[in-house]
Write a protein that holds these residues in place. Structure first.
Motif, PDB file in Angstrom:
ATOM      1  N   HIS A  87      75.427 -18.032   1.921  1.00 15.83           N
ATOM      2  CA  HIS A  87      74.469 -17.815   3.013  1.00 15.83           C
ATOM      3  C   HIS A  87      75.239 -17.429   4.262  1.00 15.83           C
ATOM      4  O   HIS A  87      76.255 -18.056   4.589  1.00 15.83           O
ATOM      5  N   GLY A  88      74.743 -16.394   4.954  1.00 15.52           N
ATOM      6  CA  GLY A  88      75.415 -15.958   6.166  1.00 15.52           C
ATOM      7  C   GLY A  88      74.468 -15.239   7.094  1.00 15.52           C
ATOM      8  O   GLY A  88      73.273 -15.085   6.797  1.00 15.52           O
ATOM      9  N   PRO A  89      74.954 -14.763   8.218  1.00 11.14           N
ATOM     10  CA  PRO A  89      74.099 -14.081   9.194  1.00 11.14           C
ATOM     11  C   PRO A  89      73.607 -12.747   8.677  1.00 11.14           C
ATOM     12  O   PRO A  89      74.217 -12.130   7.797  1.00 11.14           O
ATOM     13  N   TYR A  90      72.510 -12.281   9.278  1.00  8.71           N
ATOM     14  CA  TYR A  90      71.839 -11.050   8.868  1.00  8.71           C
ATOM     15  C   TYR A  90      72.740  -9.833   9.064  1.00  8.71           C
ATOM     16  O   TYR A  90      73.504  -9.724  10.020  1.00  8.71           O
ATOM     17  N   ASP A  91      72.619  -8.921   8.122  1.00 10.11           N
ATOM     18  CA  ASP A  91      73.169  -7.576   8.256  1.00 10.11           C
ATOM     19  C   ASP A  91      72.198  -6.634   7.576  1.00 10.11           C
ATOM     20  O   ASP A  91      71.536  -7.022   6.599  1.00 10.11           O
ATOM     21  N   ARG A  92      72.079  -5.425   8.105  1.00 10.21           N
ATOM     22  CA  ARG A  92      71.155  -4.469   7.499  1.00 10.21           C
ATOM     23  C   ARG A  92      71.543  -4.203   6.044  1.00 10.21           C
ATOM     24  O   ARG A  92      70.673  -4.078   5.183  1.00 10.21           O
ATOM     25  N   THR A  93      72.832  -4.102   5.811  1.00  7.58           N
ATOM     26  CA  THR A  93      73.353  -3.982   4.449  1.00  7.58           C
ATOM     27  C   THR A  93      74.270  -5.171   4.212  1.00  7.58           C
ATOM     28  O   THR A  93      75.400  -5.205   4.713  1.00  7.58           O
ATOM     29  N   CYS A  94      73.782  -6.133   3.491  1.00 10.21           N
ATOM     30  CA  CYS A  94      74.564  -7.343   3.288  1.00 10.21           C
ATOM     31  C   CYS A  94      75.841  -7.024   2.510  1.00 10.21           C
ATOM     32  O   CYS A  94      75.841  -6.251   1.565  1.00 10.21           O
ATOM     33  N   SER A  95      76.893  -7.663   2.938  1.00 13.53           N
ATOM     34  CA  SER A  95      78.190  -7.426   2.326  1.00 13.53           C
ATOM     35  C   SER A  95      78.300  -8.096   0.964  1.00 13.53           C
ATOM     36  O   SER A  95      77.652  -9.104   0.698  1.00 13.53           O
ATOM     37  N   LEU A  96      79.128  -7.524   0.131  1.00 16.54           N
ATOM     38  CA  LEU A  96      79.499  -8.162  -1.136  1.00 16.54           C
ATOM     39  C   LEU A  96      80.936  -8.687  -1.069  1.00 16.54           C
ATOM     40  O   LEU A  96      81.570  -8.908  -2.103  1.00 16.54           O
ATOM     41  N   THR A  97      81.414  -8.874   0.150  1.00 22.93           N
ATOM     42  CA  THR A  97      82.713  -9.521   0.328  1.00 22.93           C
ATOM     43  C   THR A  97      82.492 -10.906   0.922  1.00 22.93           C
ATOM     44  O   THR A  97      81.612 -11.105   1.758  1.00 22.93           O
ATOM     45  N   SER A  98      83.311 -11.832   0.513  1.00 23.13           N
ATOM     46  CA  SER A  98      83.042 -13.237   0.804  1.00 23.13           C
ATOM     47  C   SER A  98      83.167 -13.592   2.275  1.00 23.13           C
ATOM     48  O   SER A  98      82.571 -14.578   2.722  1.00 23.13           O
ATOM     49  N   ASN A  99      83.904 -12.818   3.072  1.00 22.51           N
ATOM     50  CA  ASN A  99      84.160 -13.250   4.446  1.00 22.51           C
ATOM     51  C   ASN A  99      82.950 -13.136   5.362  1.00 22.51           C
ATOM     52  O   ASN A  99      82.983 -13.609   6.490  1.00 22.51           O
ATOM     53  N   GLN A 100      81.832 -12.508   4.893  1.00 18.94           N
ATOM     54  CA  GLN A 100      80.619 -12.461   5.712  1.00 18.94           C
ATOM     55  C   GLN A 100      79.863 -13.786   5.671  1.00 18.94           C
ATOM     56  O   GLN A 100      79.025 -14.049   6.520  1.00 18.94           O
ATOM     57  N   TYR A 101      80.142 -14.596   4.696  1.00 25.15           N
ATOM     58  CA  TYR A 101      79.304 -15.761   4.414  1.00 25.15           C
ATOM     59  C   TYR A 101      79.981 -17.044   4.856  1.00 25.15           C
ATOM     60  O   TYR A 101      81.164 -17.262   4.611  1.00 25.15           O
ATOM     61  N   ASN A 102      79.165 -17.886   5.502  1.00 24.91           N
ATOM     62  CA  ASN A 102      79.699 -19.113   6.075  1.00 24.91           C
ATOM     63  C   ASN A 102      79.478 -20.344   5.205  1.00 24.91           C
ATOM     64  O   ASN A 102      80.182 -21.333   5.349  1.00 24.91           O
ATOM     65  N   TYR A 103      78.479 -20.279   4.331  1.00 27.33           N
ATOM     66  CA  TYR A 103      78.119 -21.453   3.546  1.00 27.33           C
ATOM     67  C   TYR A 103      78.079 -21.093   2.072  1.00 27.33           C
ATOM     68  O   TYR A 103      77.593 -20.020   1.693  1.00 27.33           O
ATOM     69  N   TRP A 104      78.545 -22.027   1.264  1.00 22.23           N
ATOM     70  CA  TRP A 104      78.692 -21.796  -0.168  1.00 22.23           C
ATOM     71  C   TRP A 104      78.201 -23.007  -0.948  1.00 22.23           C
ATOM     72  O   TRP A 104      78.342 -24.151  -0.511  1.00 22.23           O
ATOM     73  N   GLY A 105      77.652 -22.723  -2.137  1.00 23.74           N
ATOM     74  CA  GLY A 105      77.328 -23.795  -3.061  1.00 23.74           C
ATOM     75  C   GLY A 105      78.537 -24.158  -3.903  1.00 23.74           C
ATOM     76  O   GLY A 105      79.621 -23.580  -3.767  1.00 23.74           O
ATOM     77  N   GLN A 106      78.325 -25.135  -4.809  1.00 23.79           N
ATOM     78  CA  GLN A 106      79.408 -25.634  -5.657  1.00 23.79           C
ATOM     79  C   GLN A 106      79.591 -24.812  -6.925  1.00 23.79           C
ATOM     80  O   GLN A 106      80.610 -24.953  -7.605  1.00 23.79           O
ATOM     81  N   GLY A 107      78.612 -23.996  -7.253  1.00 24.85           N
ATOM     82  CA  GLY A 107      78.735 -23.120  -8.402  1.00 24.85           C
ATOM     83  C   GLY A 107      78.027 -23.630  -9.641  1.00 24.85           C
ATOM     84  O   GLY A 107      77.803 -24.828  -9.816  1.00 24.85           O
ATOM     85  N   THR A 108      77.685 -22.688 -10.517  1.00 22.68           N
ATOM     86  CA  THR A 108      77.100 -22.996 -11.820  1.00 22.68           C
ATOM     87  C   THR A 108      77.751 -22.074 -12.844  1.00 22.68           C
ATOM     88  O   THR A 108      77.955 -20.885 -12.582  1.00 22.68           O
ATOM     89  N   LEU A 109      78.110 -22.629 -13.998  1.00 20.49           N
ATOM     90  CA  LEU A 109      78.908 -21.899 -14.971  1.00 20.49           C
ATOM     91  C   LEU A 109      78.023 -21.119 -15.941  1.00 20.49           C
ATOM     92  O   LEU A 109      77.078 -21.678 -16.521  1.00 20.49           O
ATOM     93  N   VAL A 110      78.356 -19.853 -16.117  1.00 22.13           N
ATOM     94  CA  VAL A 110      77.691 -18.992 -17.092  1.00 22.13           C
ATOM     95  C   VAL A 110      78.724 -18.590 -18.136  1.00 22.13           C
ATOM     96  O   VAL A 110      79.781 -18.057 -17.794  1.00 22.13           O
ATOM     97  N   THR A 111      78.392 -18.839 -19.406  1.00 17.37           N
ATOM     98  CA  THR A 111      79.273 -18.480 -20.509  1.00 17.37           C
ATOM     99  C   THR A 111      78.503 -17.605 -21.489  1.00 17.37           C
ATOM    100  O   THR A 111      77.440 -18.012 -21.965  1.00 17.37           O
ATOM    101  N   VAL A 112      79.041 -16.428 -21.755  1.00 22.55           N
ATOM    102  CA  VAL A 112      78.390 -15.484 -22.661  1.00 22.55           C
ATOM    103  C   VAL A 112      79.333 -15.226 -23.831  1.00 22.55           C
ATOM    104  O   VAL A 112      80.455 -14.753 -23.641  1.00 22.55           O
ATOM    105  N   SER A 113      78.868 -15.513 -25.024  1.00 16.54           N
ATOM    106  CA  SER A 113      79.687 -15.301 -26.204  1.00 16.54           C
ATOM    107  C   SER A 113      79.207 -14.084 -26.978  1.00 16.54           C
ATOM    108  O   SER A 113      78.024 -13.739 -26.954  1.00 16.54           O
TER     109      SER A 113
END
Length: 124
Positions: free
Chosen positions: A97-123
């Motif tokens: 989660h981070g501040p608004y941008d017209r085109t949201c970035s796909l780089t991590s430095n735009q975002y200030n808050y993060w979750g703990q993650g959830t694991l996806v495994t595809v076999s």
């Protein structure tokens, strides 16, 4: 402070689907970008998809046509619908989660808050 909690990860076969959810609470940005990232051990965090509060979406080339990011409004969870999963989609998935941008970035430095993650495994 903002809290993000992901859920919905699991183990699936190639070609199957999963839907990830990210519940948000706390003092969120009124105008925001939210995104899904993924990361494997020893690799850099990769942006997968992003959306802002005006519903502008952005996807990594590797998931276009297979993944859909959505968020109905500020109070509802962030979702990532993942169809046609492949073994190379196996990763820990994080919402951000981070501040608004017209085109949201796909780089991590735009975002200030993060979750703990959830694991996806595809076999295969």
């Amino acid at each position: 402070q903002v809290q993000l909690v992901e859920s919905g990860g699991g183990s699936v076969q190639a070609g199957e689907s999963l839907r990830l959810s990210c519940a948000t609470s706390g003092h969120t940005y009124r105008n925001y970008c939210m995104a899904w990232f993924r990361q494997a051990p020893g690799k850099e965090r990769e942006g997968v998809a992003a959306i802002n509060n005006k519903y502008d979406r952005r996807y990594a080339d590797s998931v276009k046509g297979r993944f859909t990011i959505s968020k109905d409004n500020a109070k509802n969870p962030l979702y990532l619908q993942m169809n046609g999963l492949r073994p190379e989609d196996t990763d820990m998935y994080y919402c951000a989660h981070g501040p608004y941008d017209r085109t949201c970035s796909l780089t991590s430095n735009q975002y200030n808050y993060w979750g703990q993650g959830t694991l996806v495994t595809v076999s295969s």
